[in-house]
Design a protein around this motif. Structure first.
Motif, PDB file in Angstrom:
ATOM      1  N   ASP A 352      -8.786 -17.037  12.908  1.00 57.72           N
ATOM      2  CA  ASP A 352      -8.624 -18.179  13.806  1.00 57.72           C
ATOM      3  C   ASP A 352      -8.190 -17.760  15.204  1.00 57.72           C
ATOM      4  O   ASP A 352      -8.583 -18.364  16.198  1.00 57.72           O
ATOM      5  N   ARG A 353      -7.372 -16.725  15.321  1.00 56.61           N
ATOM      6  CA  ARG A 353      -6.941 -16.252  16.637  1.00 56.61           C
ATOM      7  C   ARG A 353      -6.508 -14.802  16.531  1.00 56.61           C
ATOM      8  O   ARG A 353      -6.294 -14.275  15.438  1.00 56.61           O
ATOM      9  N   GLU A 354      -6.378 -14.177  17.684  1.00 51.82           N
ATOM     10  CA  GLU A 354      -6.008 -12.764  17.729  1.00 51.82           C
ATOM     11  C   GLU A 354      -4.487 -12.647  17.773  1.00 51.82           C
ATOM     12  O   GLU A 354      -3.838 -13.191  18.660  1.00 51.82           O
ATOM     13  N   VAL A 355      -3.915 -11.930  16.813  1.00 49.63           N
ATOM     14  CA  VAL A 355      -2.465 -11.757  16.713  1.00 49.63           C
ATOM     15  C   VAL A 355      -2.165 -10.272  16.525  1.00 49.63           C
ATOM     16  O   VAL A 355      -2.759  -9.612  15.661  1.00 49.63           O
ATOM     17  N   PHE A 356      -1.236  -9.772  17.347  1.00 51.88           N
ATOM     18  CA  PHE A 356      -0.759  -8.399  17.203  1.00 51.88           C
ATOM     19  C   PHE A 356       0.665  -8.433  16.670  1.00 51.88           C
ATOM     20  O   PHE A 356       1.454  -9.318  17.029  1.00 51.88           O
ATOM     21  N   VAL A 357       1.008  -7.479  15.826  1.00 53.01           N
ATOM     22  CA  VAL A 357       2.357  -7.399  15.271  1.00 53.01           C
ATOM     23  C   VAL A 357       2.874  -5.975  15.414  1.00 53.01           C
ATOM     24  O   VAL A 357       2.102  -5.005  15.379  1.00 53.01           O
ATOM     25  N   GLN A 358       4.183  -5.878  15.611  1.00 54.22           N
ATOM     26  CA  GLN A 358       4.858  -4.590  15.550  1.00 54.22           C
ATOM     27  C   GLN A 358       5.450  -4.464  14.155  1.00 54.22           C
ATOM     28  O   GLN A 358       6.303  -5.256  13.757  1.00 54.22           O
ATOM     29  N   VAL A 359       4.992  -3.485  13.399  1.00 61.01           N
ATOM     30  CA  VAL A 359       5.387  -3.327  12.004  1.00 61.01           C
ATOM     31  C   VAL A 359       6.353  -2.147  11.901  1.00 61.01           C
ATOM     32  O   VAL A 359       5.998  -1.016  12.262  1.00 61.01           O
ATOM     33  N   THR A 360       7.578  -2.427  11.424  1.00 66.78           N
ATOM     34  CA  THR A 360       8.569  -1.386  11.170  1.00 66.78           C
ATOM     35  C   THR A 360       8.650  -1.180   9.670  1.00 66.78           C
ATOM     36  O   THR A 360       9.019  -2.095   8.925  1.00 66.78           O
ATOM     37  N   LEU A 361       8.294   0.015   9.218  1.00 70.41           N
ATOM     38  CA  LEU A 361       8.193   0.315   7.792  1.00 70.41           C
ATOM     39  C   LEU A 361       9.374   1.177   7.375  1.00 70.41           C
ATOM     40  O   LEU A 361       9.662   2.210   7.999  1.00 70.41           O
ATOM     41  N   SER A 362      10.096   0.738   6.331  1.00 69.41           N
ATOM     42  CA  SER A 362      11.261   1.475   5.835  1.00 69.41           C
ATOM     43  C   SER A 362      11.140   1.666   4.327  1.00 69.41           C
ATOM     44  O   SER A 362      10.651   0.787   3.609  1.00 69.41           O
ATOM     45  N   ARG A 363      11.608   2.803   3.867  1.00 68.79           N
ATOM     46  CA  ARG A 363      11.584   3.113   2.430  1.00 68.79           C
ATOM     47  C   ARG A 363      12.907   2.695   1.808  1.00 68.79           C
ATOM     48  O   ARG A 363      13.981   3.059   2.291  1.00 68.79           O
ATOM     49  N   VAL A 364      12.857   1.889   0.747  1.00 67.69           N
ATOM     50  CA  VAL A 364      14.056   1.459   0.028  1.00 67.69           C
ATOM     51  C   VAL A 364      13.827   1.695  -1.460  1.00 67.69           C
ATOM     52  O   VAL A 364      12.709   1.987  -1.908  1.00 67.69           O
ATOM     53  N   VAL A 365      14.902   1.563  -2.206  1.00 66.86           N
ATOM     54  CA  VAL A 365      14.829   1.740  -3.667  1.00 66.86           C
ATOM     55  C   VAL A 365      15.286   0.452  -4.324  1.00 66.86           C
ATOM     56  O   VAL A 365      16.397  -0.030  -4.059  1.00 66.86           O
ATOM     57  N   GLU A 366      14.440  -0.116  -5.152  1.00 68.20           N
ATOM     58  CA  GLU A 366      14.786  -1.317  -5.904  1.00 68.20           C
ATOM     59  C   GLU A 366      14.536  -1.057  -7.382  1.00 68.20           C
ATOM     60  O   GLU A 366      13.407  -0.696  -7.766  1.00 68.20           O
ATOM     61  N   GLN A 367      15.598  -1.227  -8.161  1.00 69.89           N
ATOM     62  CA  GLN A 367      15.518  -1.035  -9.611  1.00 69.89           C
ATOM     63  C   GLN A 367      14.932   0.330  -9.951  1.00 69.89           C
ATOM     64  O   GLN A 367      14.110   0.489 -10.846  1.00 69.89           O
ATOM     65  N   GLY A 368      15.347   1.321  -9.167  1.00 72.44           N
ATOM     66  CA  GLY A 368      14.939   2.695  -9.416  1.00 72.44           C
ATOM     67  C   GLY A 368      13.565   3.059  -8.922  1.00 72.44           C
ATOM     68  O   GLY A 368      13.145   4.212  -9.062  1.00 72.44           O
ATOM     69  N   GLU A 369      12.830   2.131  -8.307  1.00 74.63           N
ATOM     70  CA  GLU A 369      11.476   2.397  -7.836  1.00 74.63           C
ATOM     71  C   GLU A 369      11.441   2.342  -6.310  1.00 74.63           C
ATOM     72  O   GLU A 369      12.000   1.421  -5.705  1.00 74.63           O
ATOM     73  N   PRO A 370      10.812   3.330  -5.661  1.00 67.87           N
ATOM     74  CA  PRO A 370      10.708   3.279  -4.192  1.00 67.87           C
ATOM     75  C   PRO A 370       9.653   2.260  -3.755  1.00 67.87           C
ATOM     76  O   PRO A 370       8.538   2.238  -4.277  1.00 67.87           O
ATOM     77  N   ILE A 371      10.035   1.405  -2.854  1.00 70.99           N
ATOM     78  CA  ILE A 371       9.094   0.472  -2.241  1.00 70.99           C
ATOM     79  C   ILE A 371       9.318   0.515  -0.732  1.00 70.99           C
ATOM     80  O   ILE A 371      10.229   1.185  -0.240  1.00 70.99           O
ATOM     81  N   MET A 372       8.498  -0.195   0.016  1.00 70.79           N
ATOM     82  CA  MET A 372       8.628  -0.272   1.463  1.00 70.79           C
ATOM     83  C   MET A 372       8.948  -1.694   1.890  1.00 70.79           C
ATOM     84  O   MET A 372       8.394  -2.654   1.335  1.00 70.79           O
ATOM     85  N   ILE A 373       9.849  -1.801   2.848  1.00 72.37           N
ATOM     86  CA  ILE A 373      10.127  -3.076   3.505  1.00 72.37           C
ATOM     87  C   ILE A 373       9.450  -3.031   4.874  1.00 72.37           C
ATOM     88  O   ILE A 373       9.731  -2.140   5.685  1.00 72.37           O
ATOM     89  N   ALA A 374       8.543  -3.949   5.116  1.00 70.86           N
ATOM     90  CA  ALA A 374       7.839  -4.039   6.404  1.00 70.86           C
ATOM     91  C   ALA A 374       8.403  -5.221   7.183  1.00 70.86           C
ATOM     92  O   ALA A 374       8.321  -6.367   6.716  1.00 70.86           O
ATOM     93  N   VAL A 375       9.004  -4.932   8.325  1.00 71.80           N
ATOM     94  CA  VAL A 375       9.519  -5.972   9.215  1.00 71.80           C
ATOM     95  C   VAL A 375       8.471  -6.214  10.294  1.00 71.80           C
ATOM     96  O   VAL A 375       8.054  -5.284  10.991  1.00 71.80           O
ATOM     97  N   LEU A 376       8.025  -7.477  10.447  1.00 74.15           N
ATOM     98  CA  LEU A 376       6.944  -7.829  11.367  1.00 74.15           C
ATOM     99  C   LEU A 376       7.509  -8.602  12.550  1.00 74.15           C
ATOM    100  O   LEU A 376       8.252  -9.583  12.380  1.00 74.15           O
ATOM    101  N   ASN A 377       7.182  -8.148  13.750  1.00 73.51           N
ATOM    102  CA  ASN A 377       7.525  -8.867  14.976  1.00 73.51           C
ATOM    103  C   ASN A 377       6.236  -9.225  15.714  1.00 73.51           C
ATOM    104  O   ASN A 377       5.346  -8.378  15.873  1.00 73.51           O
TER     105      ASN A 377
END
Length: 767
Positions: A352-377
């Protein structure tokens, strides 16, 4: 540039009695004492003068002691300040109010070894696109508040520029590389999510603003924050705040160098529902991403930014693009801990429209498994401004290129059309070659018209301004406009009863109006009405619109309105770009509106466009009202009526292009003139060293290697003030600057010119 030692004494004046006042008190004291001694026989008068002198002597001693104490205090302050600046790890500069660098420390010398300049703006040009505007803005705030700073993202990374006012005329500037700060302070300080950085022993190293707001107080250790230890990463923990205990969802990841960094997301309710509720209602867009790239969850802010909640099987690679390498490689390296927390600018795959985001990717551990948290601005506005800046740089480069190409091309067209004129002189209309030569000349004229459009776009054409009444101009143009619009379209003119005069090139202004009317006609294939309205508008305040600033004053506005298909909003900012067109291939060059823009800007006016898709478009011209002054325009050669006359006299022809010089020399000799040729200004001045050489007219190119036309003519006319001048060039802006003095008895003949035009212009100057 050699390093200068830090010295700021001149910027911190002593707030003590001025040296002149101290000297005046001493001089008055001596005068009173000497006068009292010489007037000793007078008795009481003499004693009074001596007493007054003694009193002034005590005042002098007090003032001198005060000045000495203040000077010593200032010296100590200067030494402390100099030591601080010189040992500062960040680049530091001391400047005066005009921005001249008085001193710089060793860090500044090391950071700017190649761009060191006498001014701070020149030194910082390697990292800031427009340092002058930034420095001016910060200096104004520093003069008002004493100090200020601004964070700027540059190609070198995150830079903080800070300024402190020193005394009345000095400023201390610091350039700090924020990318060298600890990771938490660098990228977490501005996050709206509470972030806490811990040392190896559980000491709290850093809390961002959101964390300080949550806790409500400064805490030094982990056990003061969390009553129940150890922490349970990926689960709800209880945190101590100033207002009591609160539940927070804790995500933990390795900050490097033995640090632990915690995201503490406030939640309400029980652990199960609270975790989802807290994550979903966070005021920042966040995604949880598996190491495989699959989106595990997205909160409301992220769903709104993405346009909709992602599908259960959606991946980050399917939602975003533009990294320059596979997004999976970025995810894999982050999941494996090969790279720390970093940000990338990506474009969403929304339709529908052009959107740019700044994505900050961080590695975290949840319940013993590594996942990534992506913060979008949302970075759409930032990327739009960046694109506009890049576009403006590109347009400037195209303008310079167009002007240079047009100048060189005009020389070629002058030689082509000129030699064609010479050939036509040897052929009658009945000759077989006459029509072929006419075709060559007509196509050369068409090429000259295209070059004129390029010059108009680059705003380097030579205009022939005159005082105009737009009512008369439009009346003369109405017949042609009615023929252009055809039978399906109605053309309506509406004028204000009392219209102020303007000063513009009539032919170029007519070209602008015709182009706007033709575009309006093409936007209404089924017919409709085109309205041209004129009125006088008075602006009492500055008008800011479309990145343009219209100063206050009186303007004559011309509106060209249609009822056509309109222009899409995405294309509105592009309509004045060269070669941009919405027409099919072969139906438009894309130079029409860019040419109109160049003509209006060179005239000193402004052009704006408003459009509603499906309803029509309105172009508005703002042309400044002409106020009569004593200034006169640079004369431009006007054609004579009737056949050219034969002349006699000596012409000095100076032209660096050999084909143009050959044609011009033959053309003038055919009219009876004696022509002396020179291929450069230096050769012309050398020829004129002979006092016996008499020259009636100089015919010279404007832009040449070495001395340009106006420069050598001014030098030659010191000894030959009576000689008249004809300047010729593809464009004259490069040599005829506003600061240059006028060349009297001169006219300008733009290239390409014909044999007849050259002969008529020289004849005018001779007579």
């Amino acid at each position: 540039m050699t390093s200068r030692p830090i010295t700021v004494k001149s910027l911190l004046p002593v707030p003590a009695p001025a040296r002149a006042r101290v000297a005046a008190v001493l001089l008055l004291e001596i005068s009173l004492v000497v006068g009292g001694v010489w007037l000793a026989p007078a008795g009481l008068a003499s004693l009074g003068m001596i007493a007054a002198g003694a009193t002034l002597g005590l005042v002098f001693v007090g003032m001198a002691l005060r000045r000495l104490v203040m000077r010593r205090g200032l010296d100590v302050a200067n030494e402390l300040l100099e030591g601080f600046i010189e040992k500062d790890a960040s680049a530091s500069f001391v400047t005066d109010a005009d921005g001249s660098v008085l001193a710089r420390n060793a860090a500044a010398e090391a950071l700017f070894p190649e761009t060191a300049s006498d001014t701070l703006a020149g030194t910082l040009r390697s990292i800031f696109a427009n340092p002058s505007a930034l420095l001016y803005r910060l200096q104004m705030h520093a003069e008002k508040d004493g100090a200020t700073y601004e964070d700027v993202v540059t190609r070198r990374g995150h830079v903080r520029l800070a300024v402190h006012q020193m005394g009345r005329q000095g400023f201390l500037w610091r350039v700090e590389d924020m990318s060298e700060r600890p990771q938490a302070a660098q990228s977490g300080a501005a996050l709206p999510v509470p972030l806490i950085s811990l040392g190896r022993s559980g000491t709290v190293l850093f809390m961002n603003e959101a964390a300080r707001s949550l806790v409500g107080q400064r805490v030094k250790s982990l056990d003061r924050l969390f009553p129940a230890l150890p922490l349970r990463a990926g689960q709800v923990n209880v945190i101590s705040t100033k207002d009591g205990l609160r539940d927070v969802l804790v995500s933990e990841f390795d900050g490097g160098a033995g640090r632990r960094e915690l995201f503490c997301l406030p939640v309400d309710g029980q652990e199960g529902g609270g975790r989802a509720s807290g994550f979903d209602t966070l005021p920042v867009a966040m995604l949880k991403v598996a190491a495989t790239g699959r989106i595990l969850s997205a909160n409301r802010q992220a769903a709104g930014l993405l346009g909709a909640a992602p599908d259960p099987e959606a991946t980050l690679e399917s939602l975003m693009q533009g990294l320059g390498r596979p997004i999976m490689d970025w995810l894999r390296e982050t999941a494996q801990g090969k790279i720390g927390k970093n940000s990338e600018f990506l474009r969403l795959t929304r339709k529908d429209r052009e959107v740019f985001v700044q994505v900050t990717l961080s590695r975290v551990v949840e319940q013993g498994e590594p996942i990534m948290i992506a913060v979008l601005n949302d970075a759409t506005e930032l990327k739009t401004l960046e694109a506009q800046f890049v576009q403006s740089q590109k347009m400037q480069a195209i303008g310079q290129l167009a002007g240079g190409i047009a100048h060189d091309f005009n020389n070629l067209l002058t030689a082509i059309s000129g030699h064609c004129d010479l050939l036509l002189l040897r052929h009658d209309r009945g000759d077989q070659d006459f029509r072929d030569l006419e075709q060559i000349r007509q196509n050369a004229n068409r090429a000259a018209s295209l070059v004129g459009q390029l010059l108009a776009f680059s705003r380097k054409q030579t205009l022939r301004p005159e005082v105009l009444d737009l009512r008369d101009t439009l009346s003369d143009l109405t017949h042609l406009l009615n023929r252009l619009v055809g039978e399906k379209v109605t053309l309506t003119l509406s004028h204000e009863p009392v219209l102020r005069p303007i000063r513009a090139d009539k032919r170029q202004l007519e070209q602008v109006l015709m182009n706007l009317v033709v575009n309006a006609r093409d936007a209404m294939p089924q017919g409709g009405e085109i309205r041209i309205e004129t009125e006088v508008v008075t602006l009492d305040a500055t008008l800011q619109r479309d990145r343009a600033t219209v100063p206050p004053g009186e303007y004559v506005t011309v509106k060209v309105c249609d009822e056509g298909t309109g222009i899409p909003q995405d294309d509105l900012q592009k309509v004045f770009e060269p070669f941009f067109t919405t027409k099919r291939t072969g139906e438009g060059t894309g130079l029409g509106l860019s040419t109109a823009y160049g003509i209006i800007k060179q005239t000193g006016g402004f052009i704006f466009v408003d459009s509603v898709e499906g309803s029509g478009t309105e172009f508005t011209l703002f042309l400044p009202v002409f106020e009569q002054t004593g200034e006169t325009a640079r004369p431009v050669a006007a054609p004579l009526k009737g056949p050219p006359l034969q002349g006699d006299g000596v012409i000095l022809l100076v032209e660096d292009e050999a084909p143009v010089r050959a044609f011009a020399a033959r053309a003038l000799r055919l009219r009876g003139y004696t022509v002396l040729e020179a291929e450069s200004a230096e050769d012309a001045l050398k020829m004129l060293e002979d006092p016996a050489l008499l020259v009636d007219v100089f015919v010279t190119d404007v832009v040449m290697p070495g001395l340009d036309g106006p420069s050598w003519v001014r030098a030659a006319r010191k000894d030959r003030p009576e000689v008249r001048v004809v300047f010729v060039s593809g464009y004259a802006e490069g040599a005829f600057g506003e600061a240059e003095p006028e060349v009297p008895n001169s006219v300008f003949l733009p290239k390409p010119f014909s044999l007849t035009q050259l002969a008529e212009t020289v004849f005018q100057q001779m007579h």
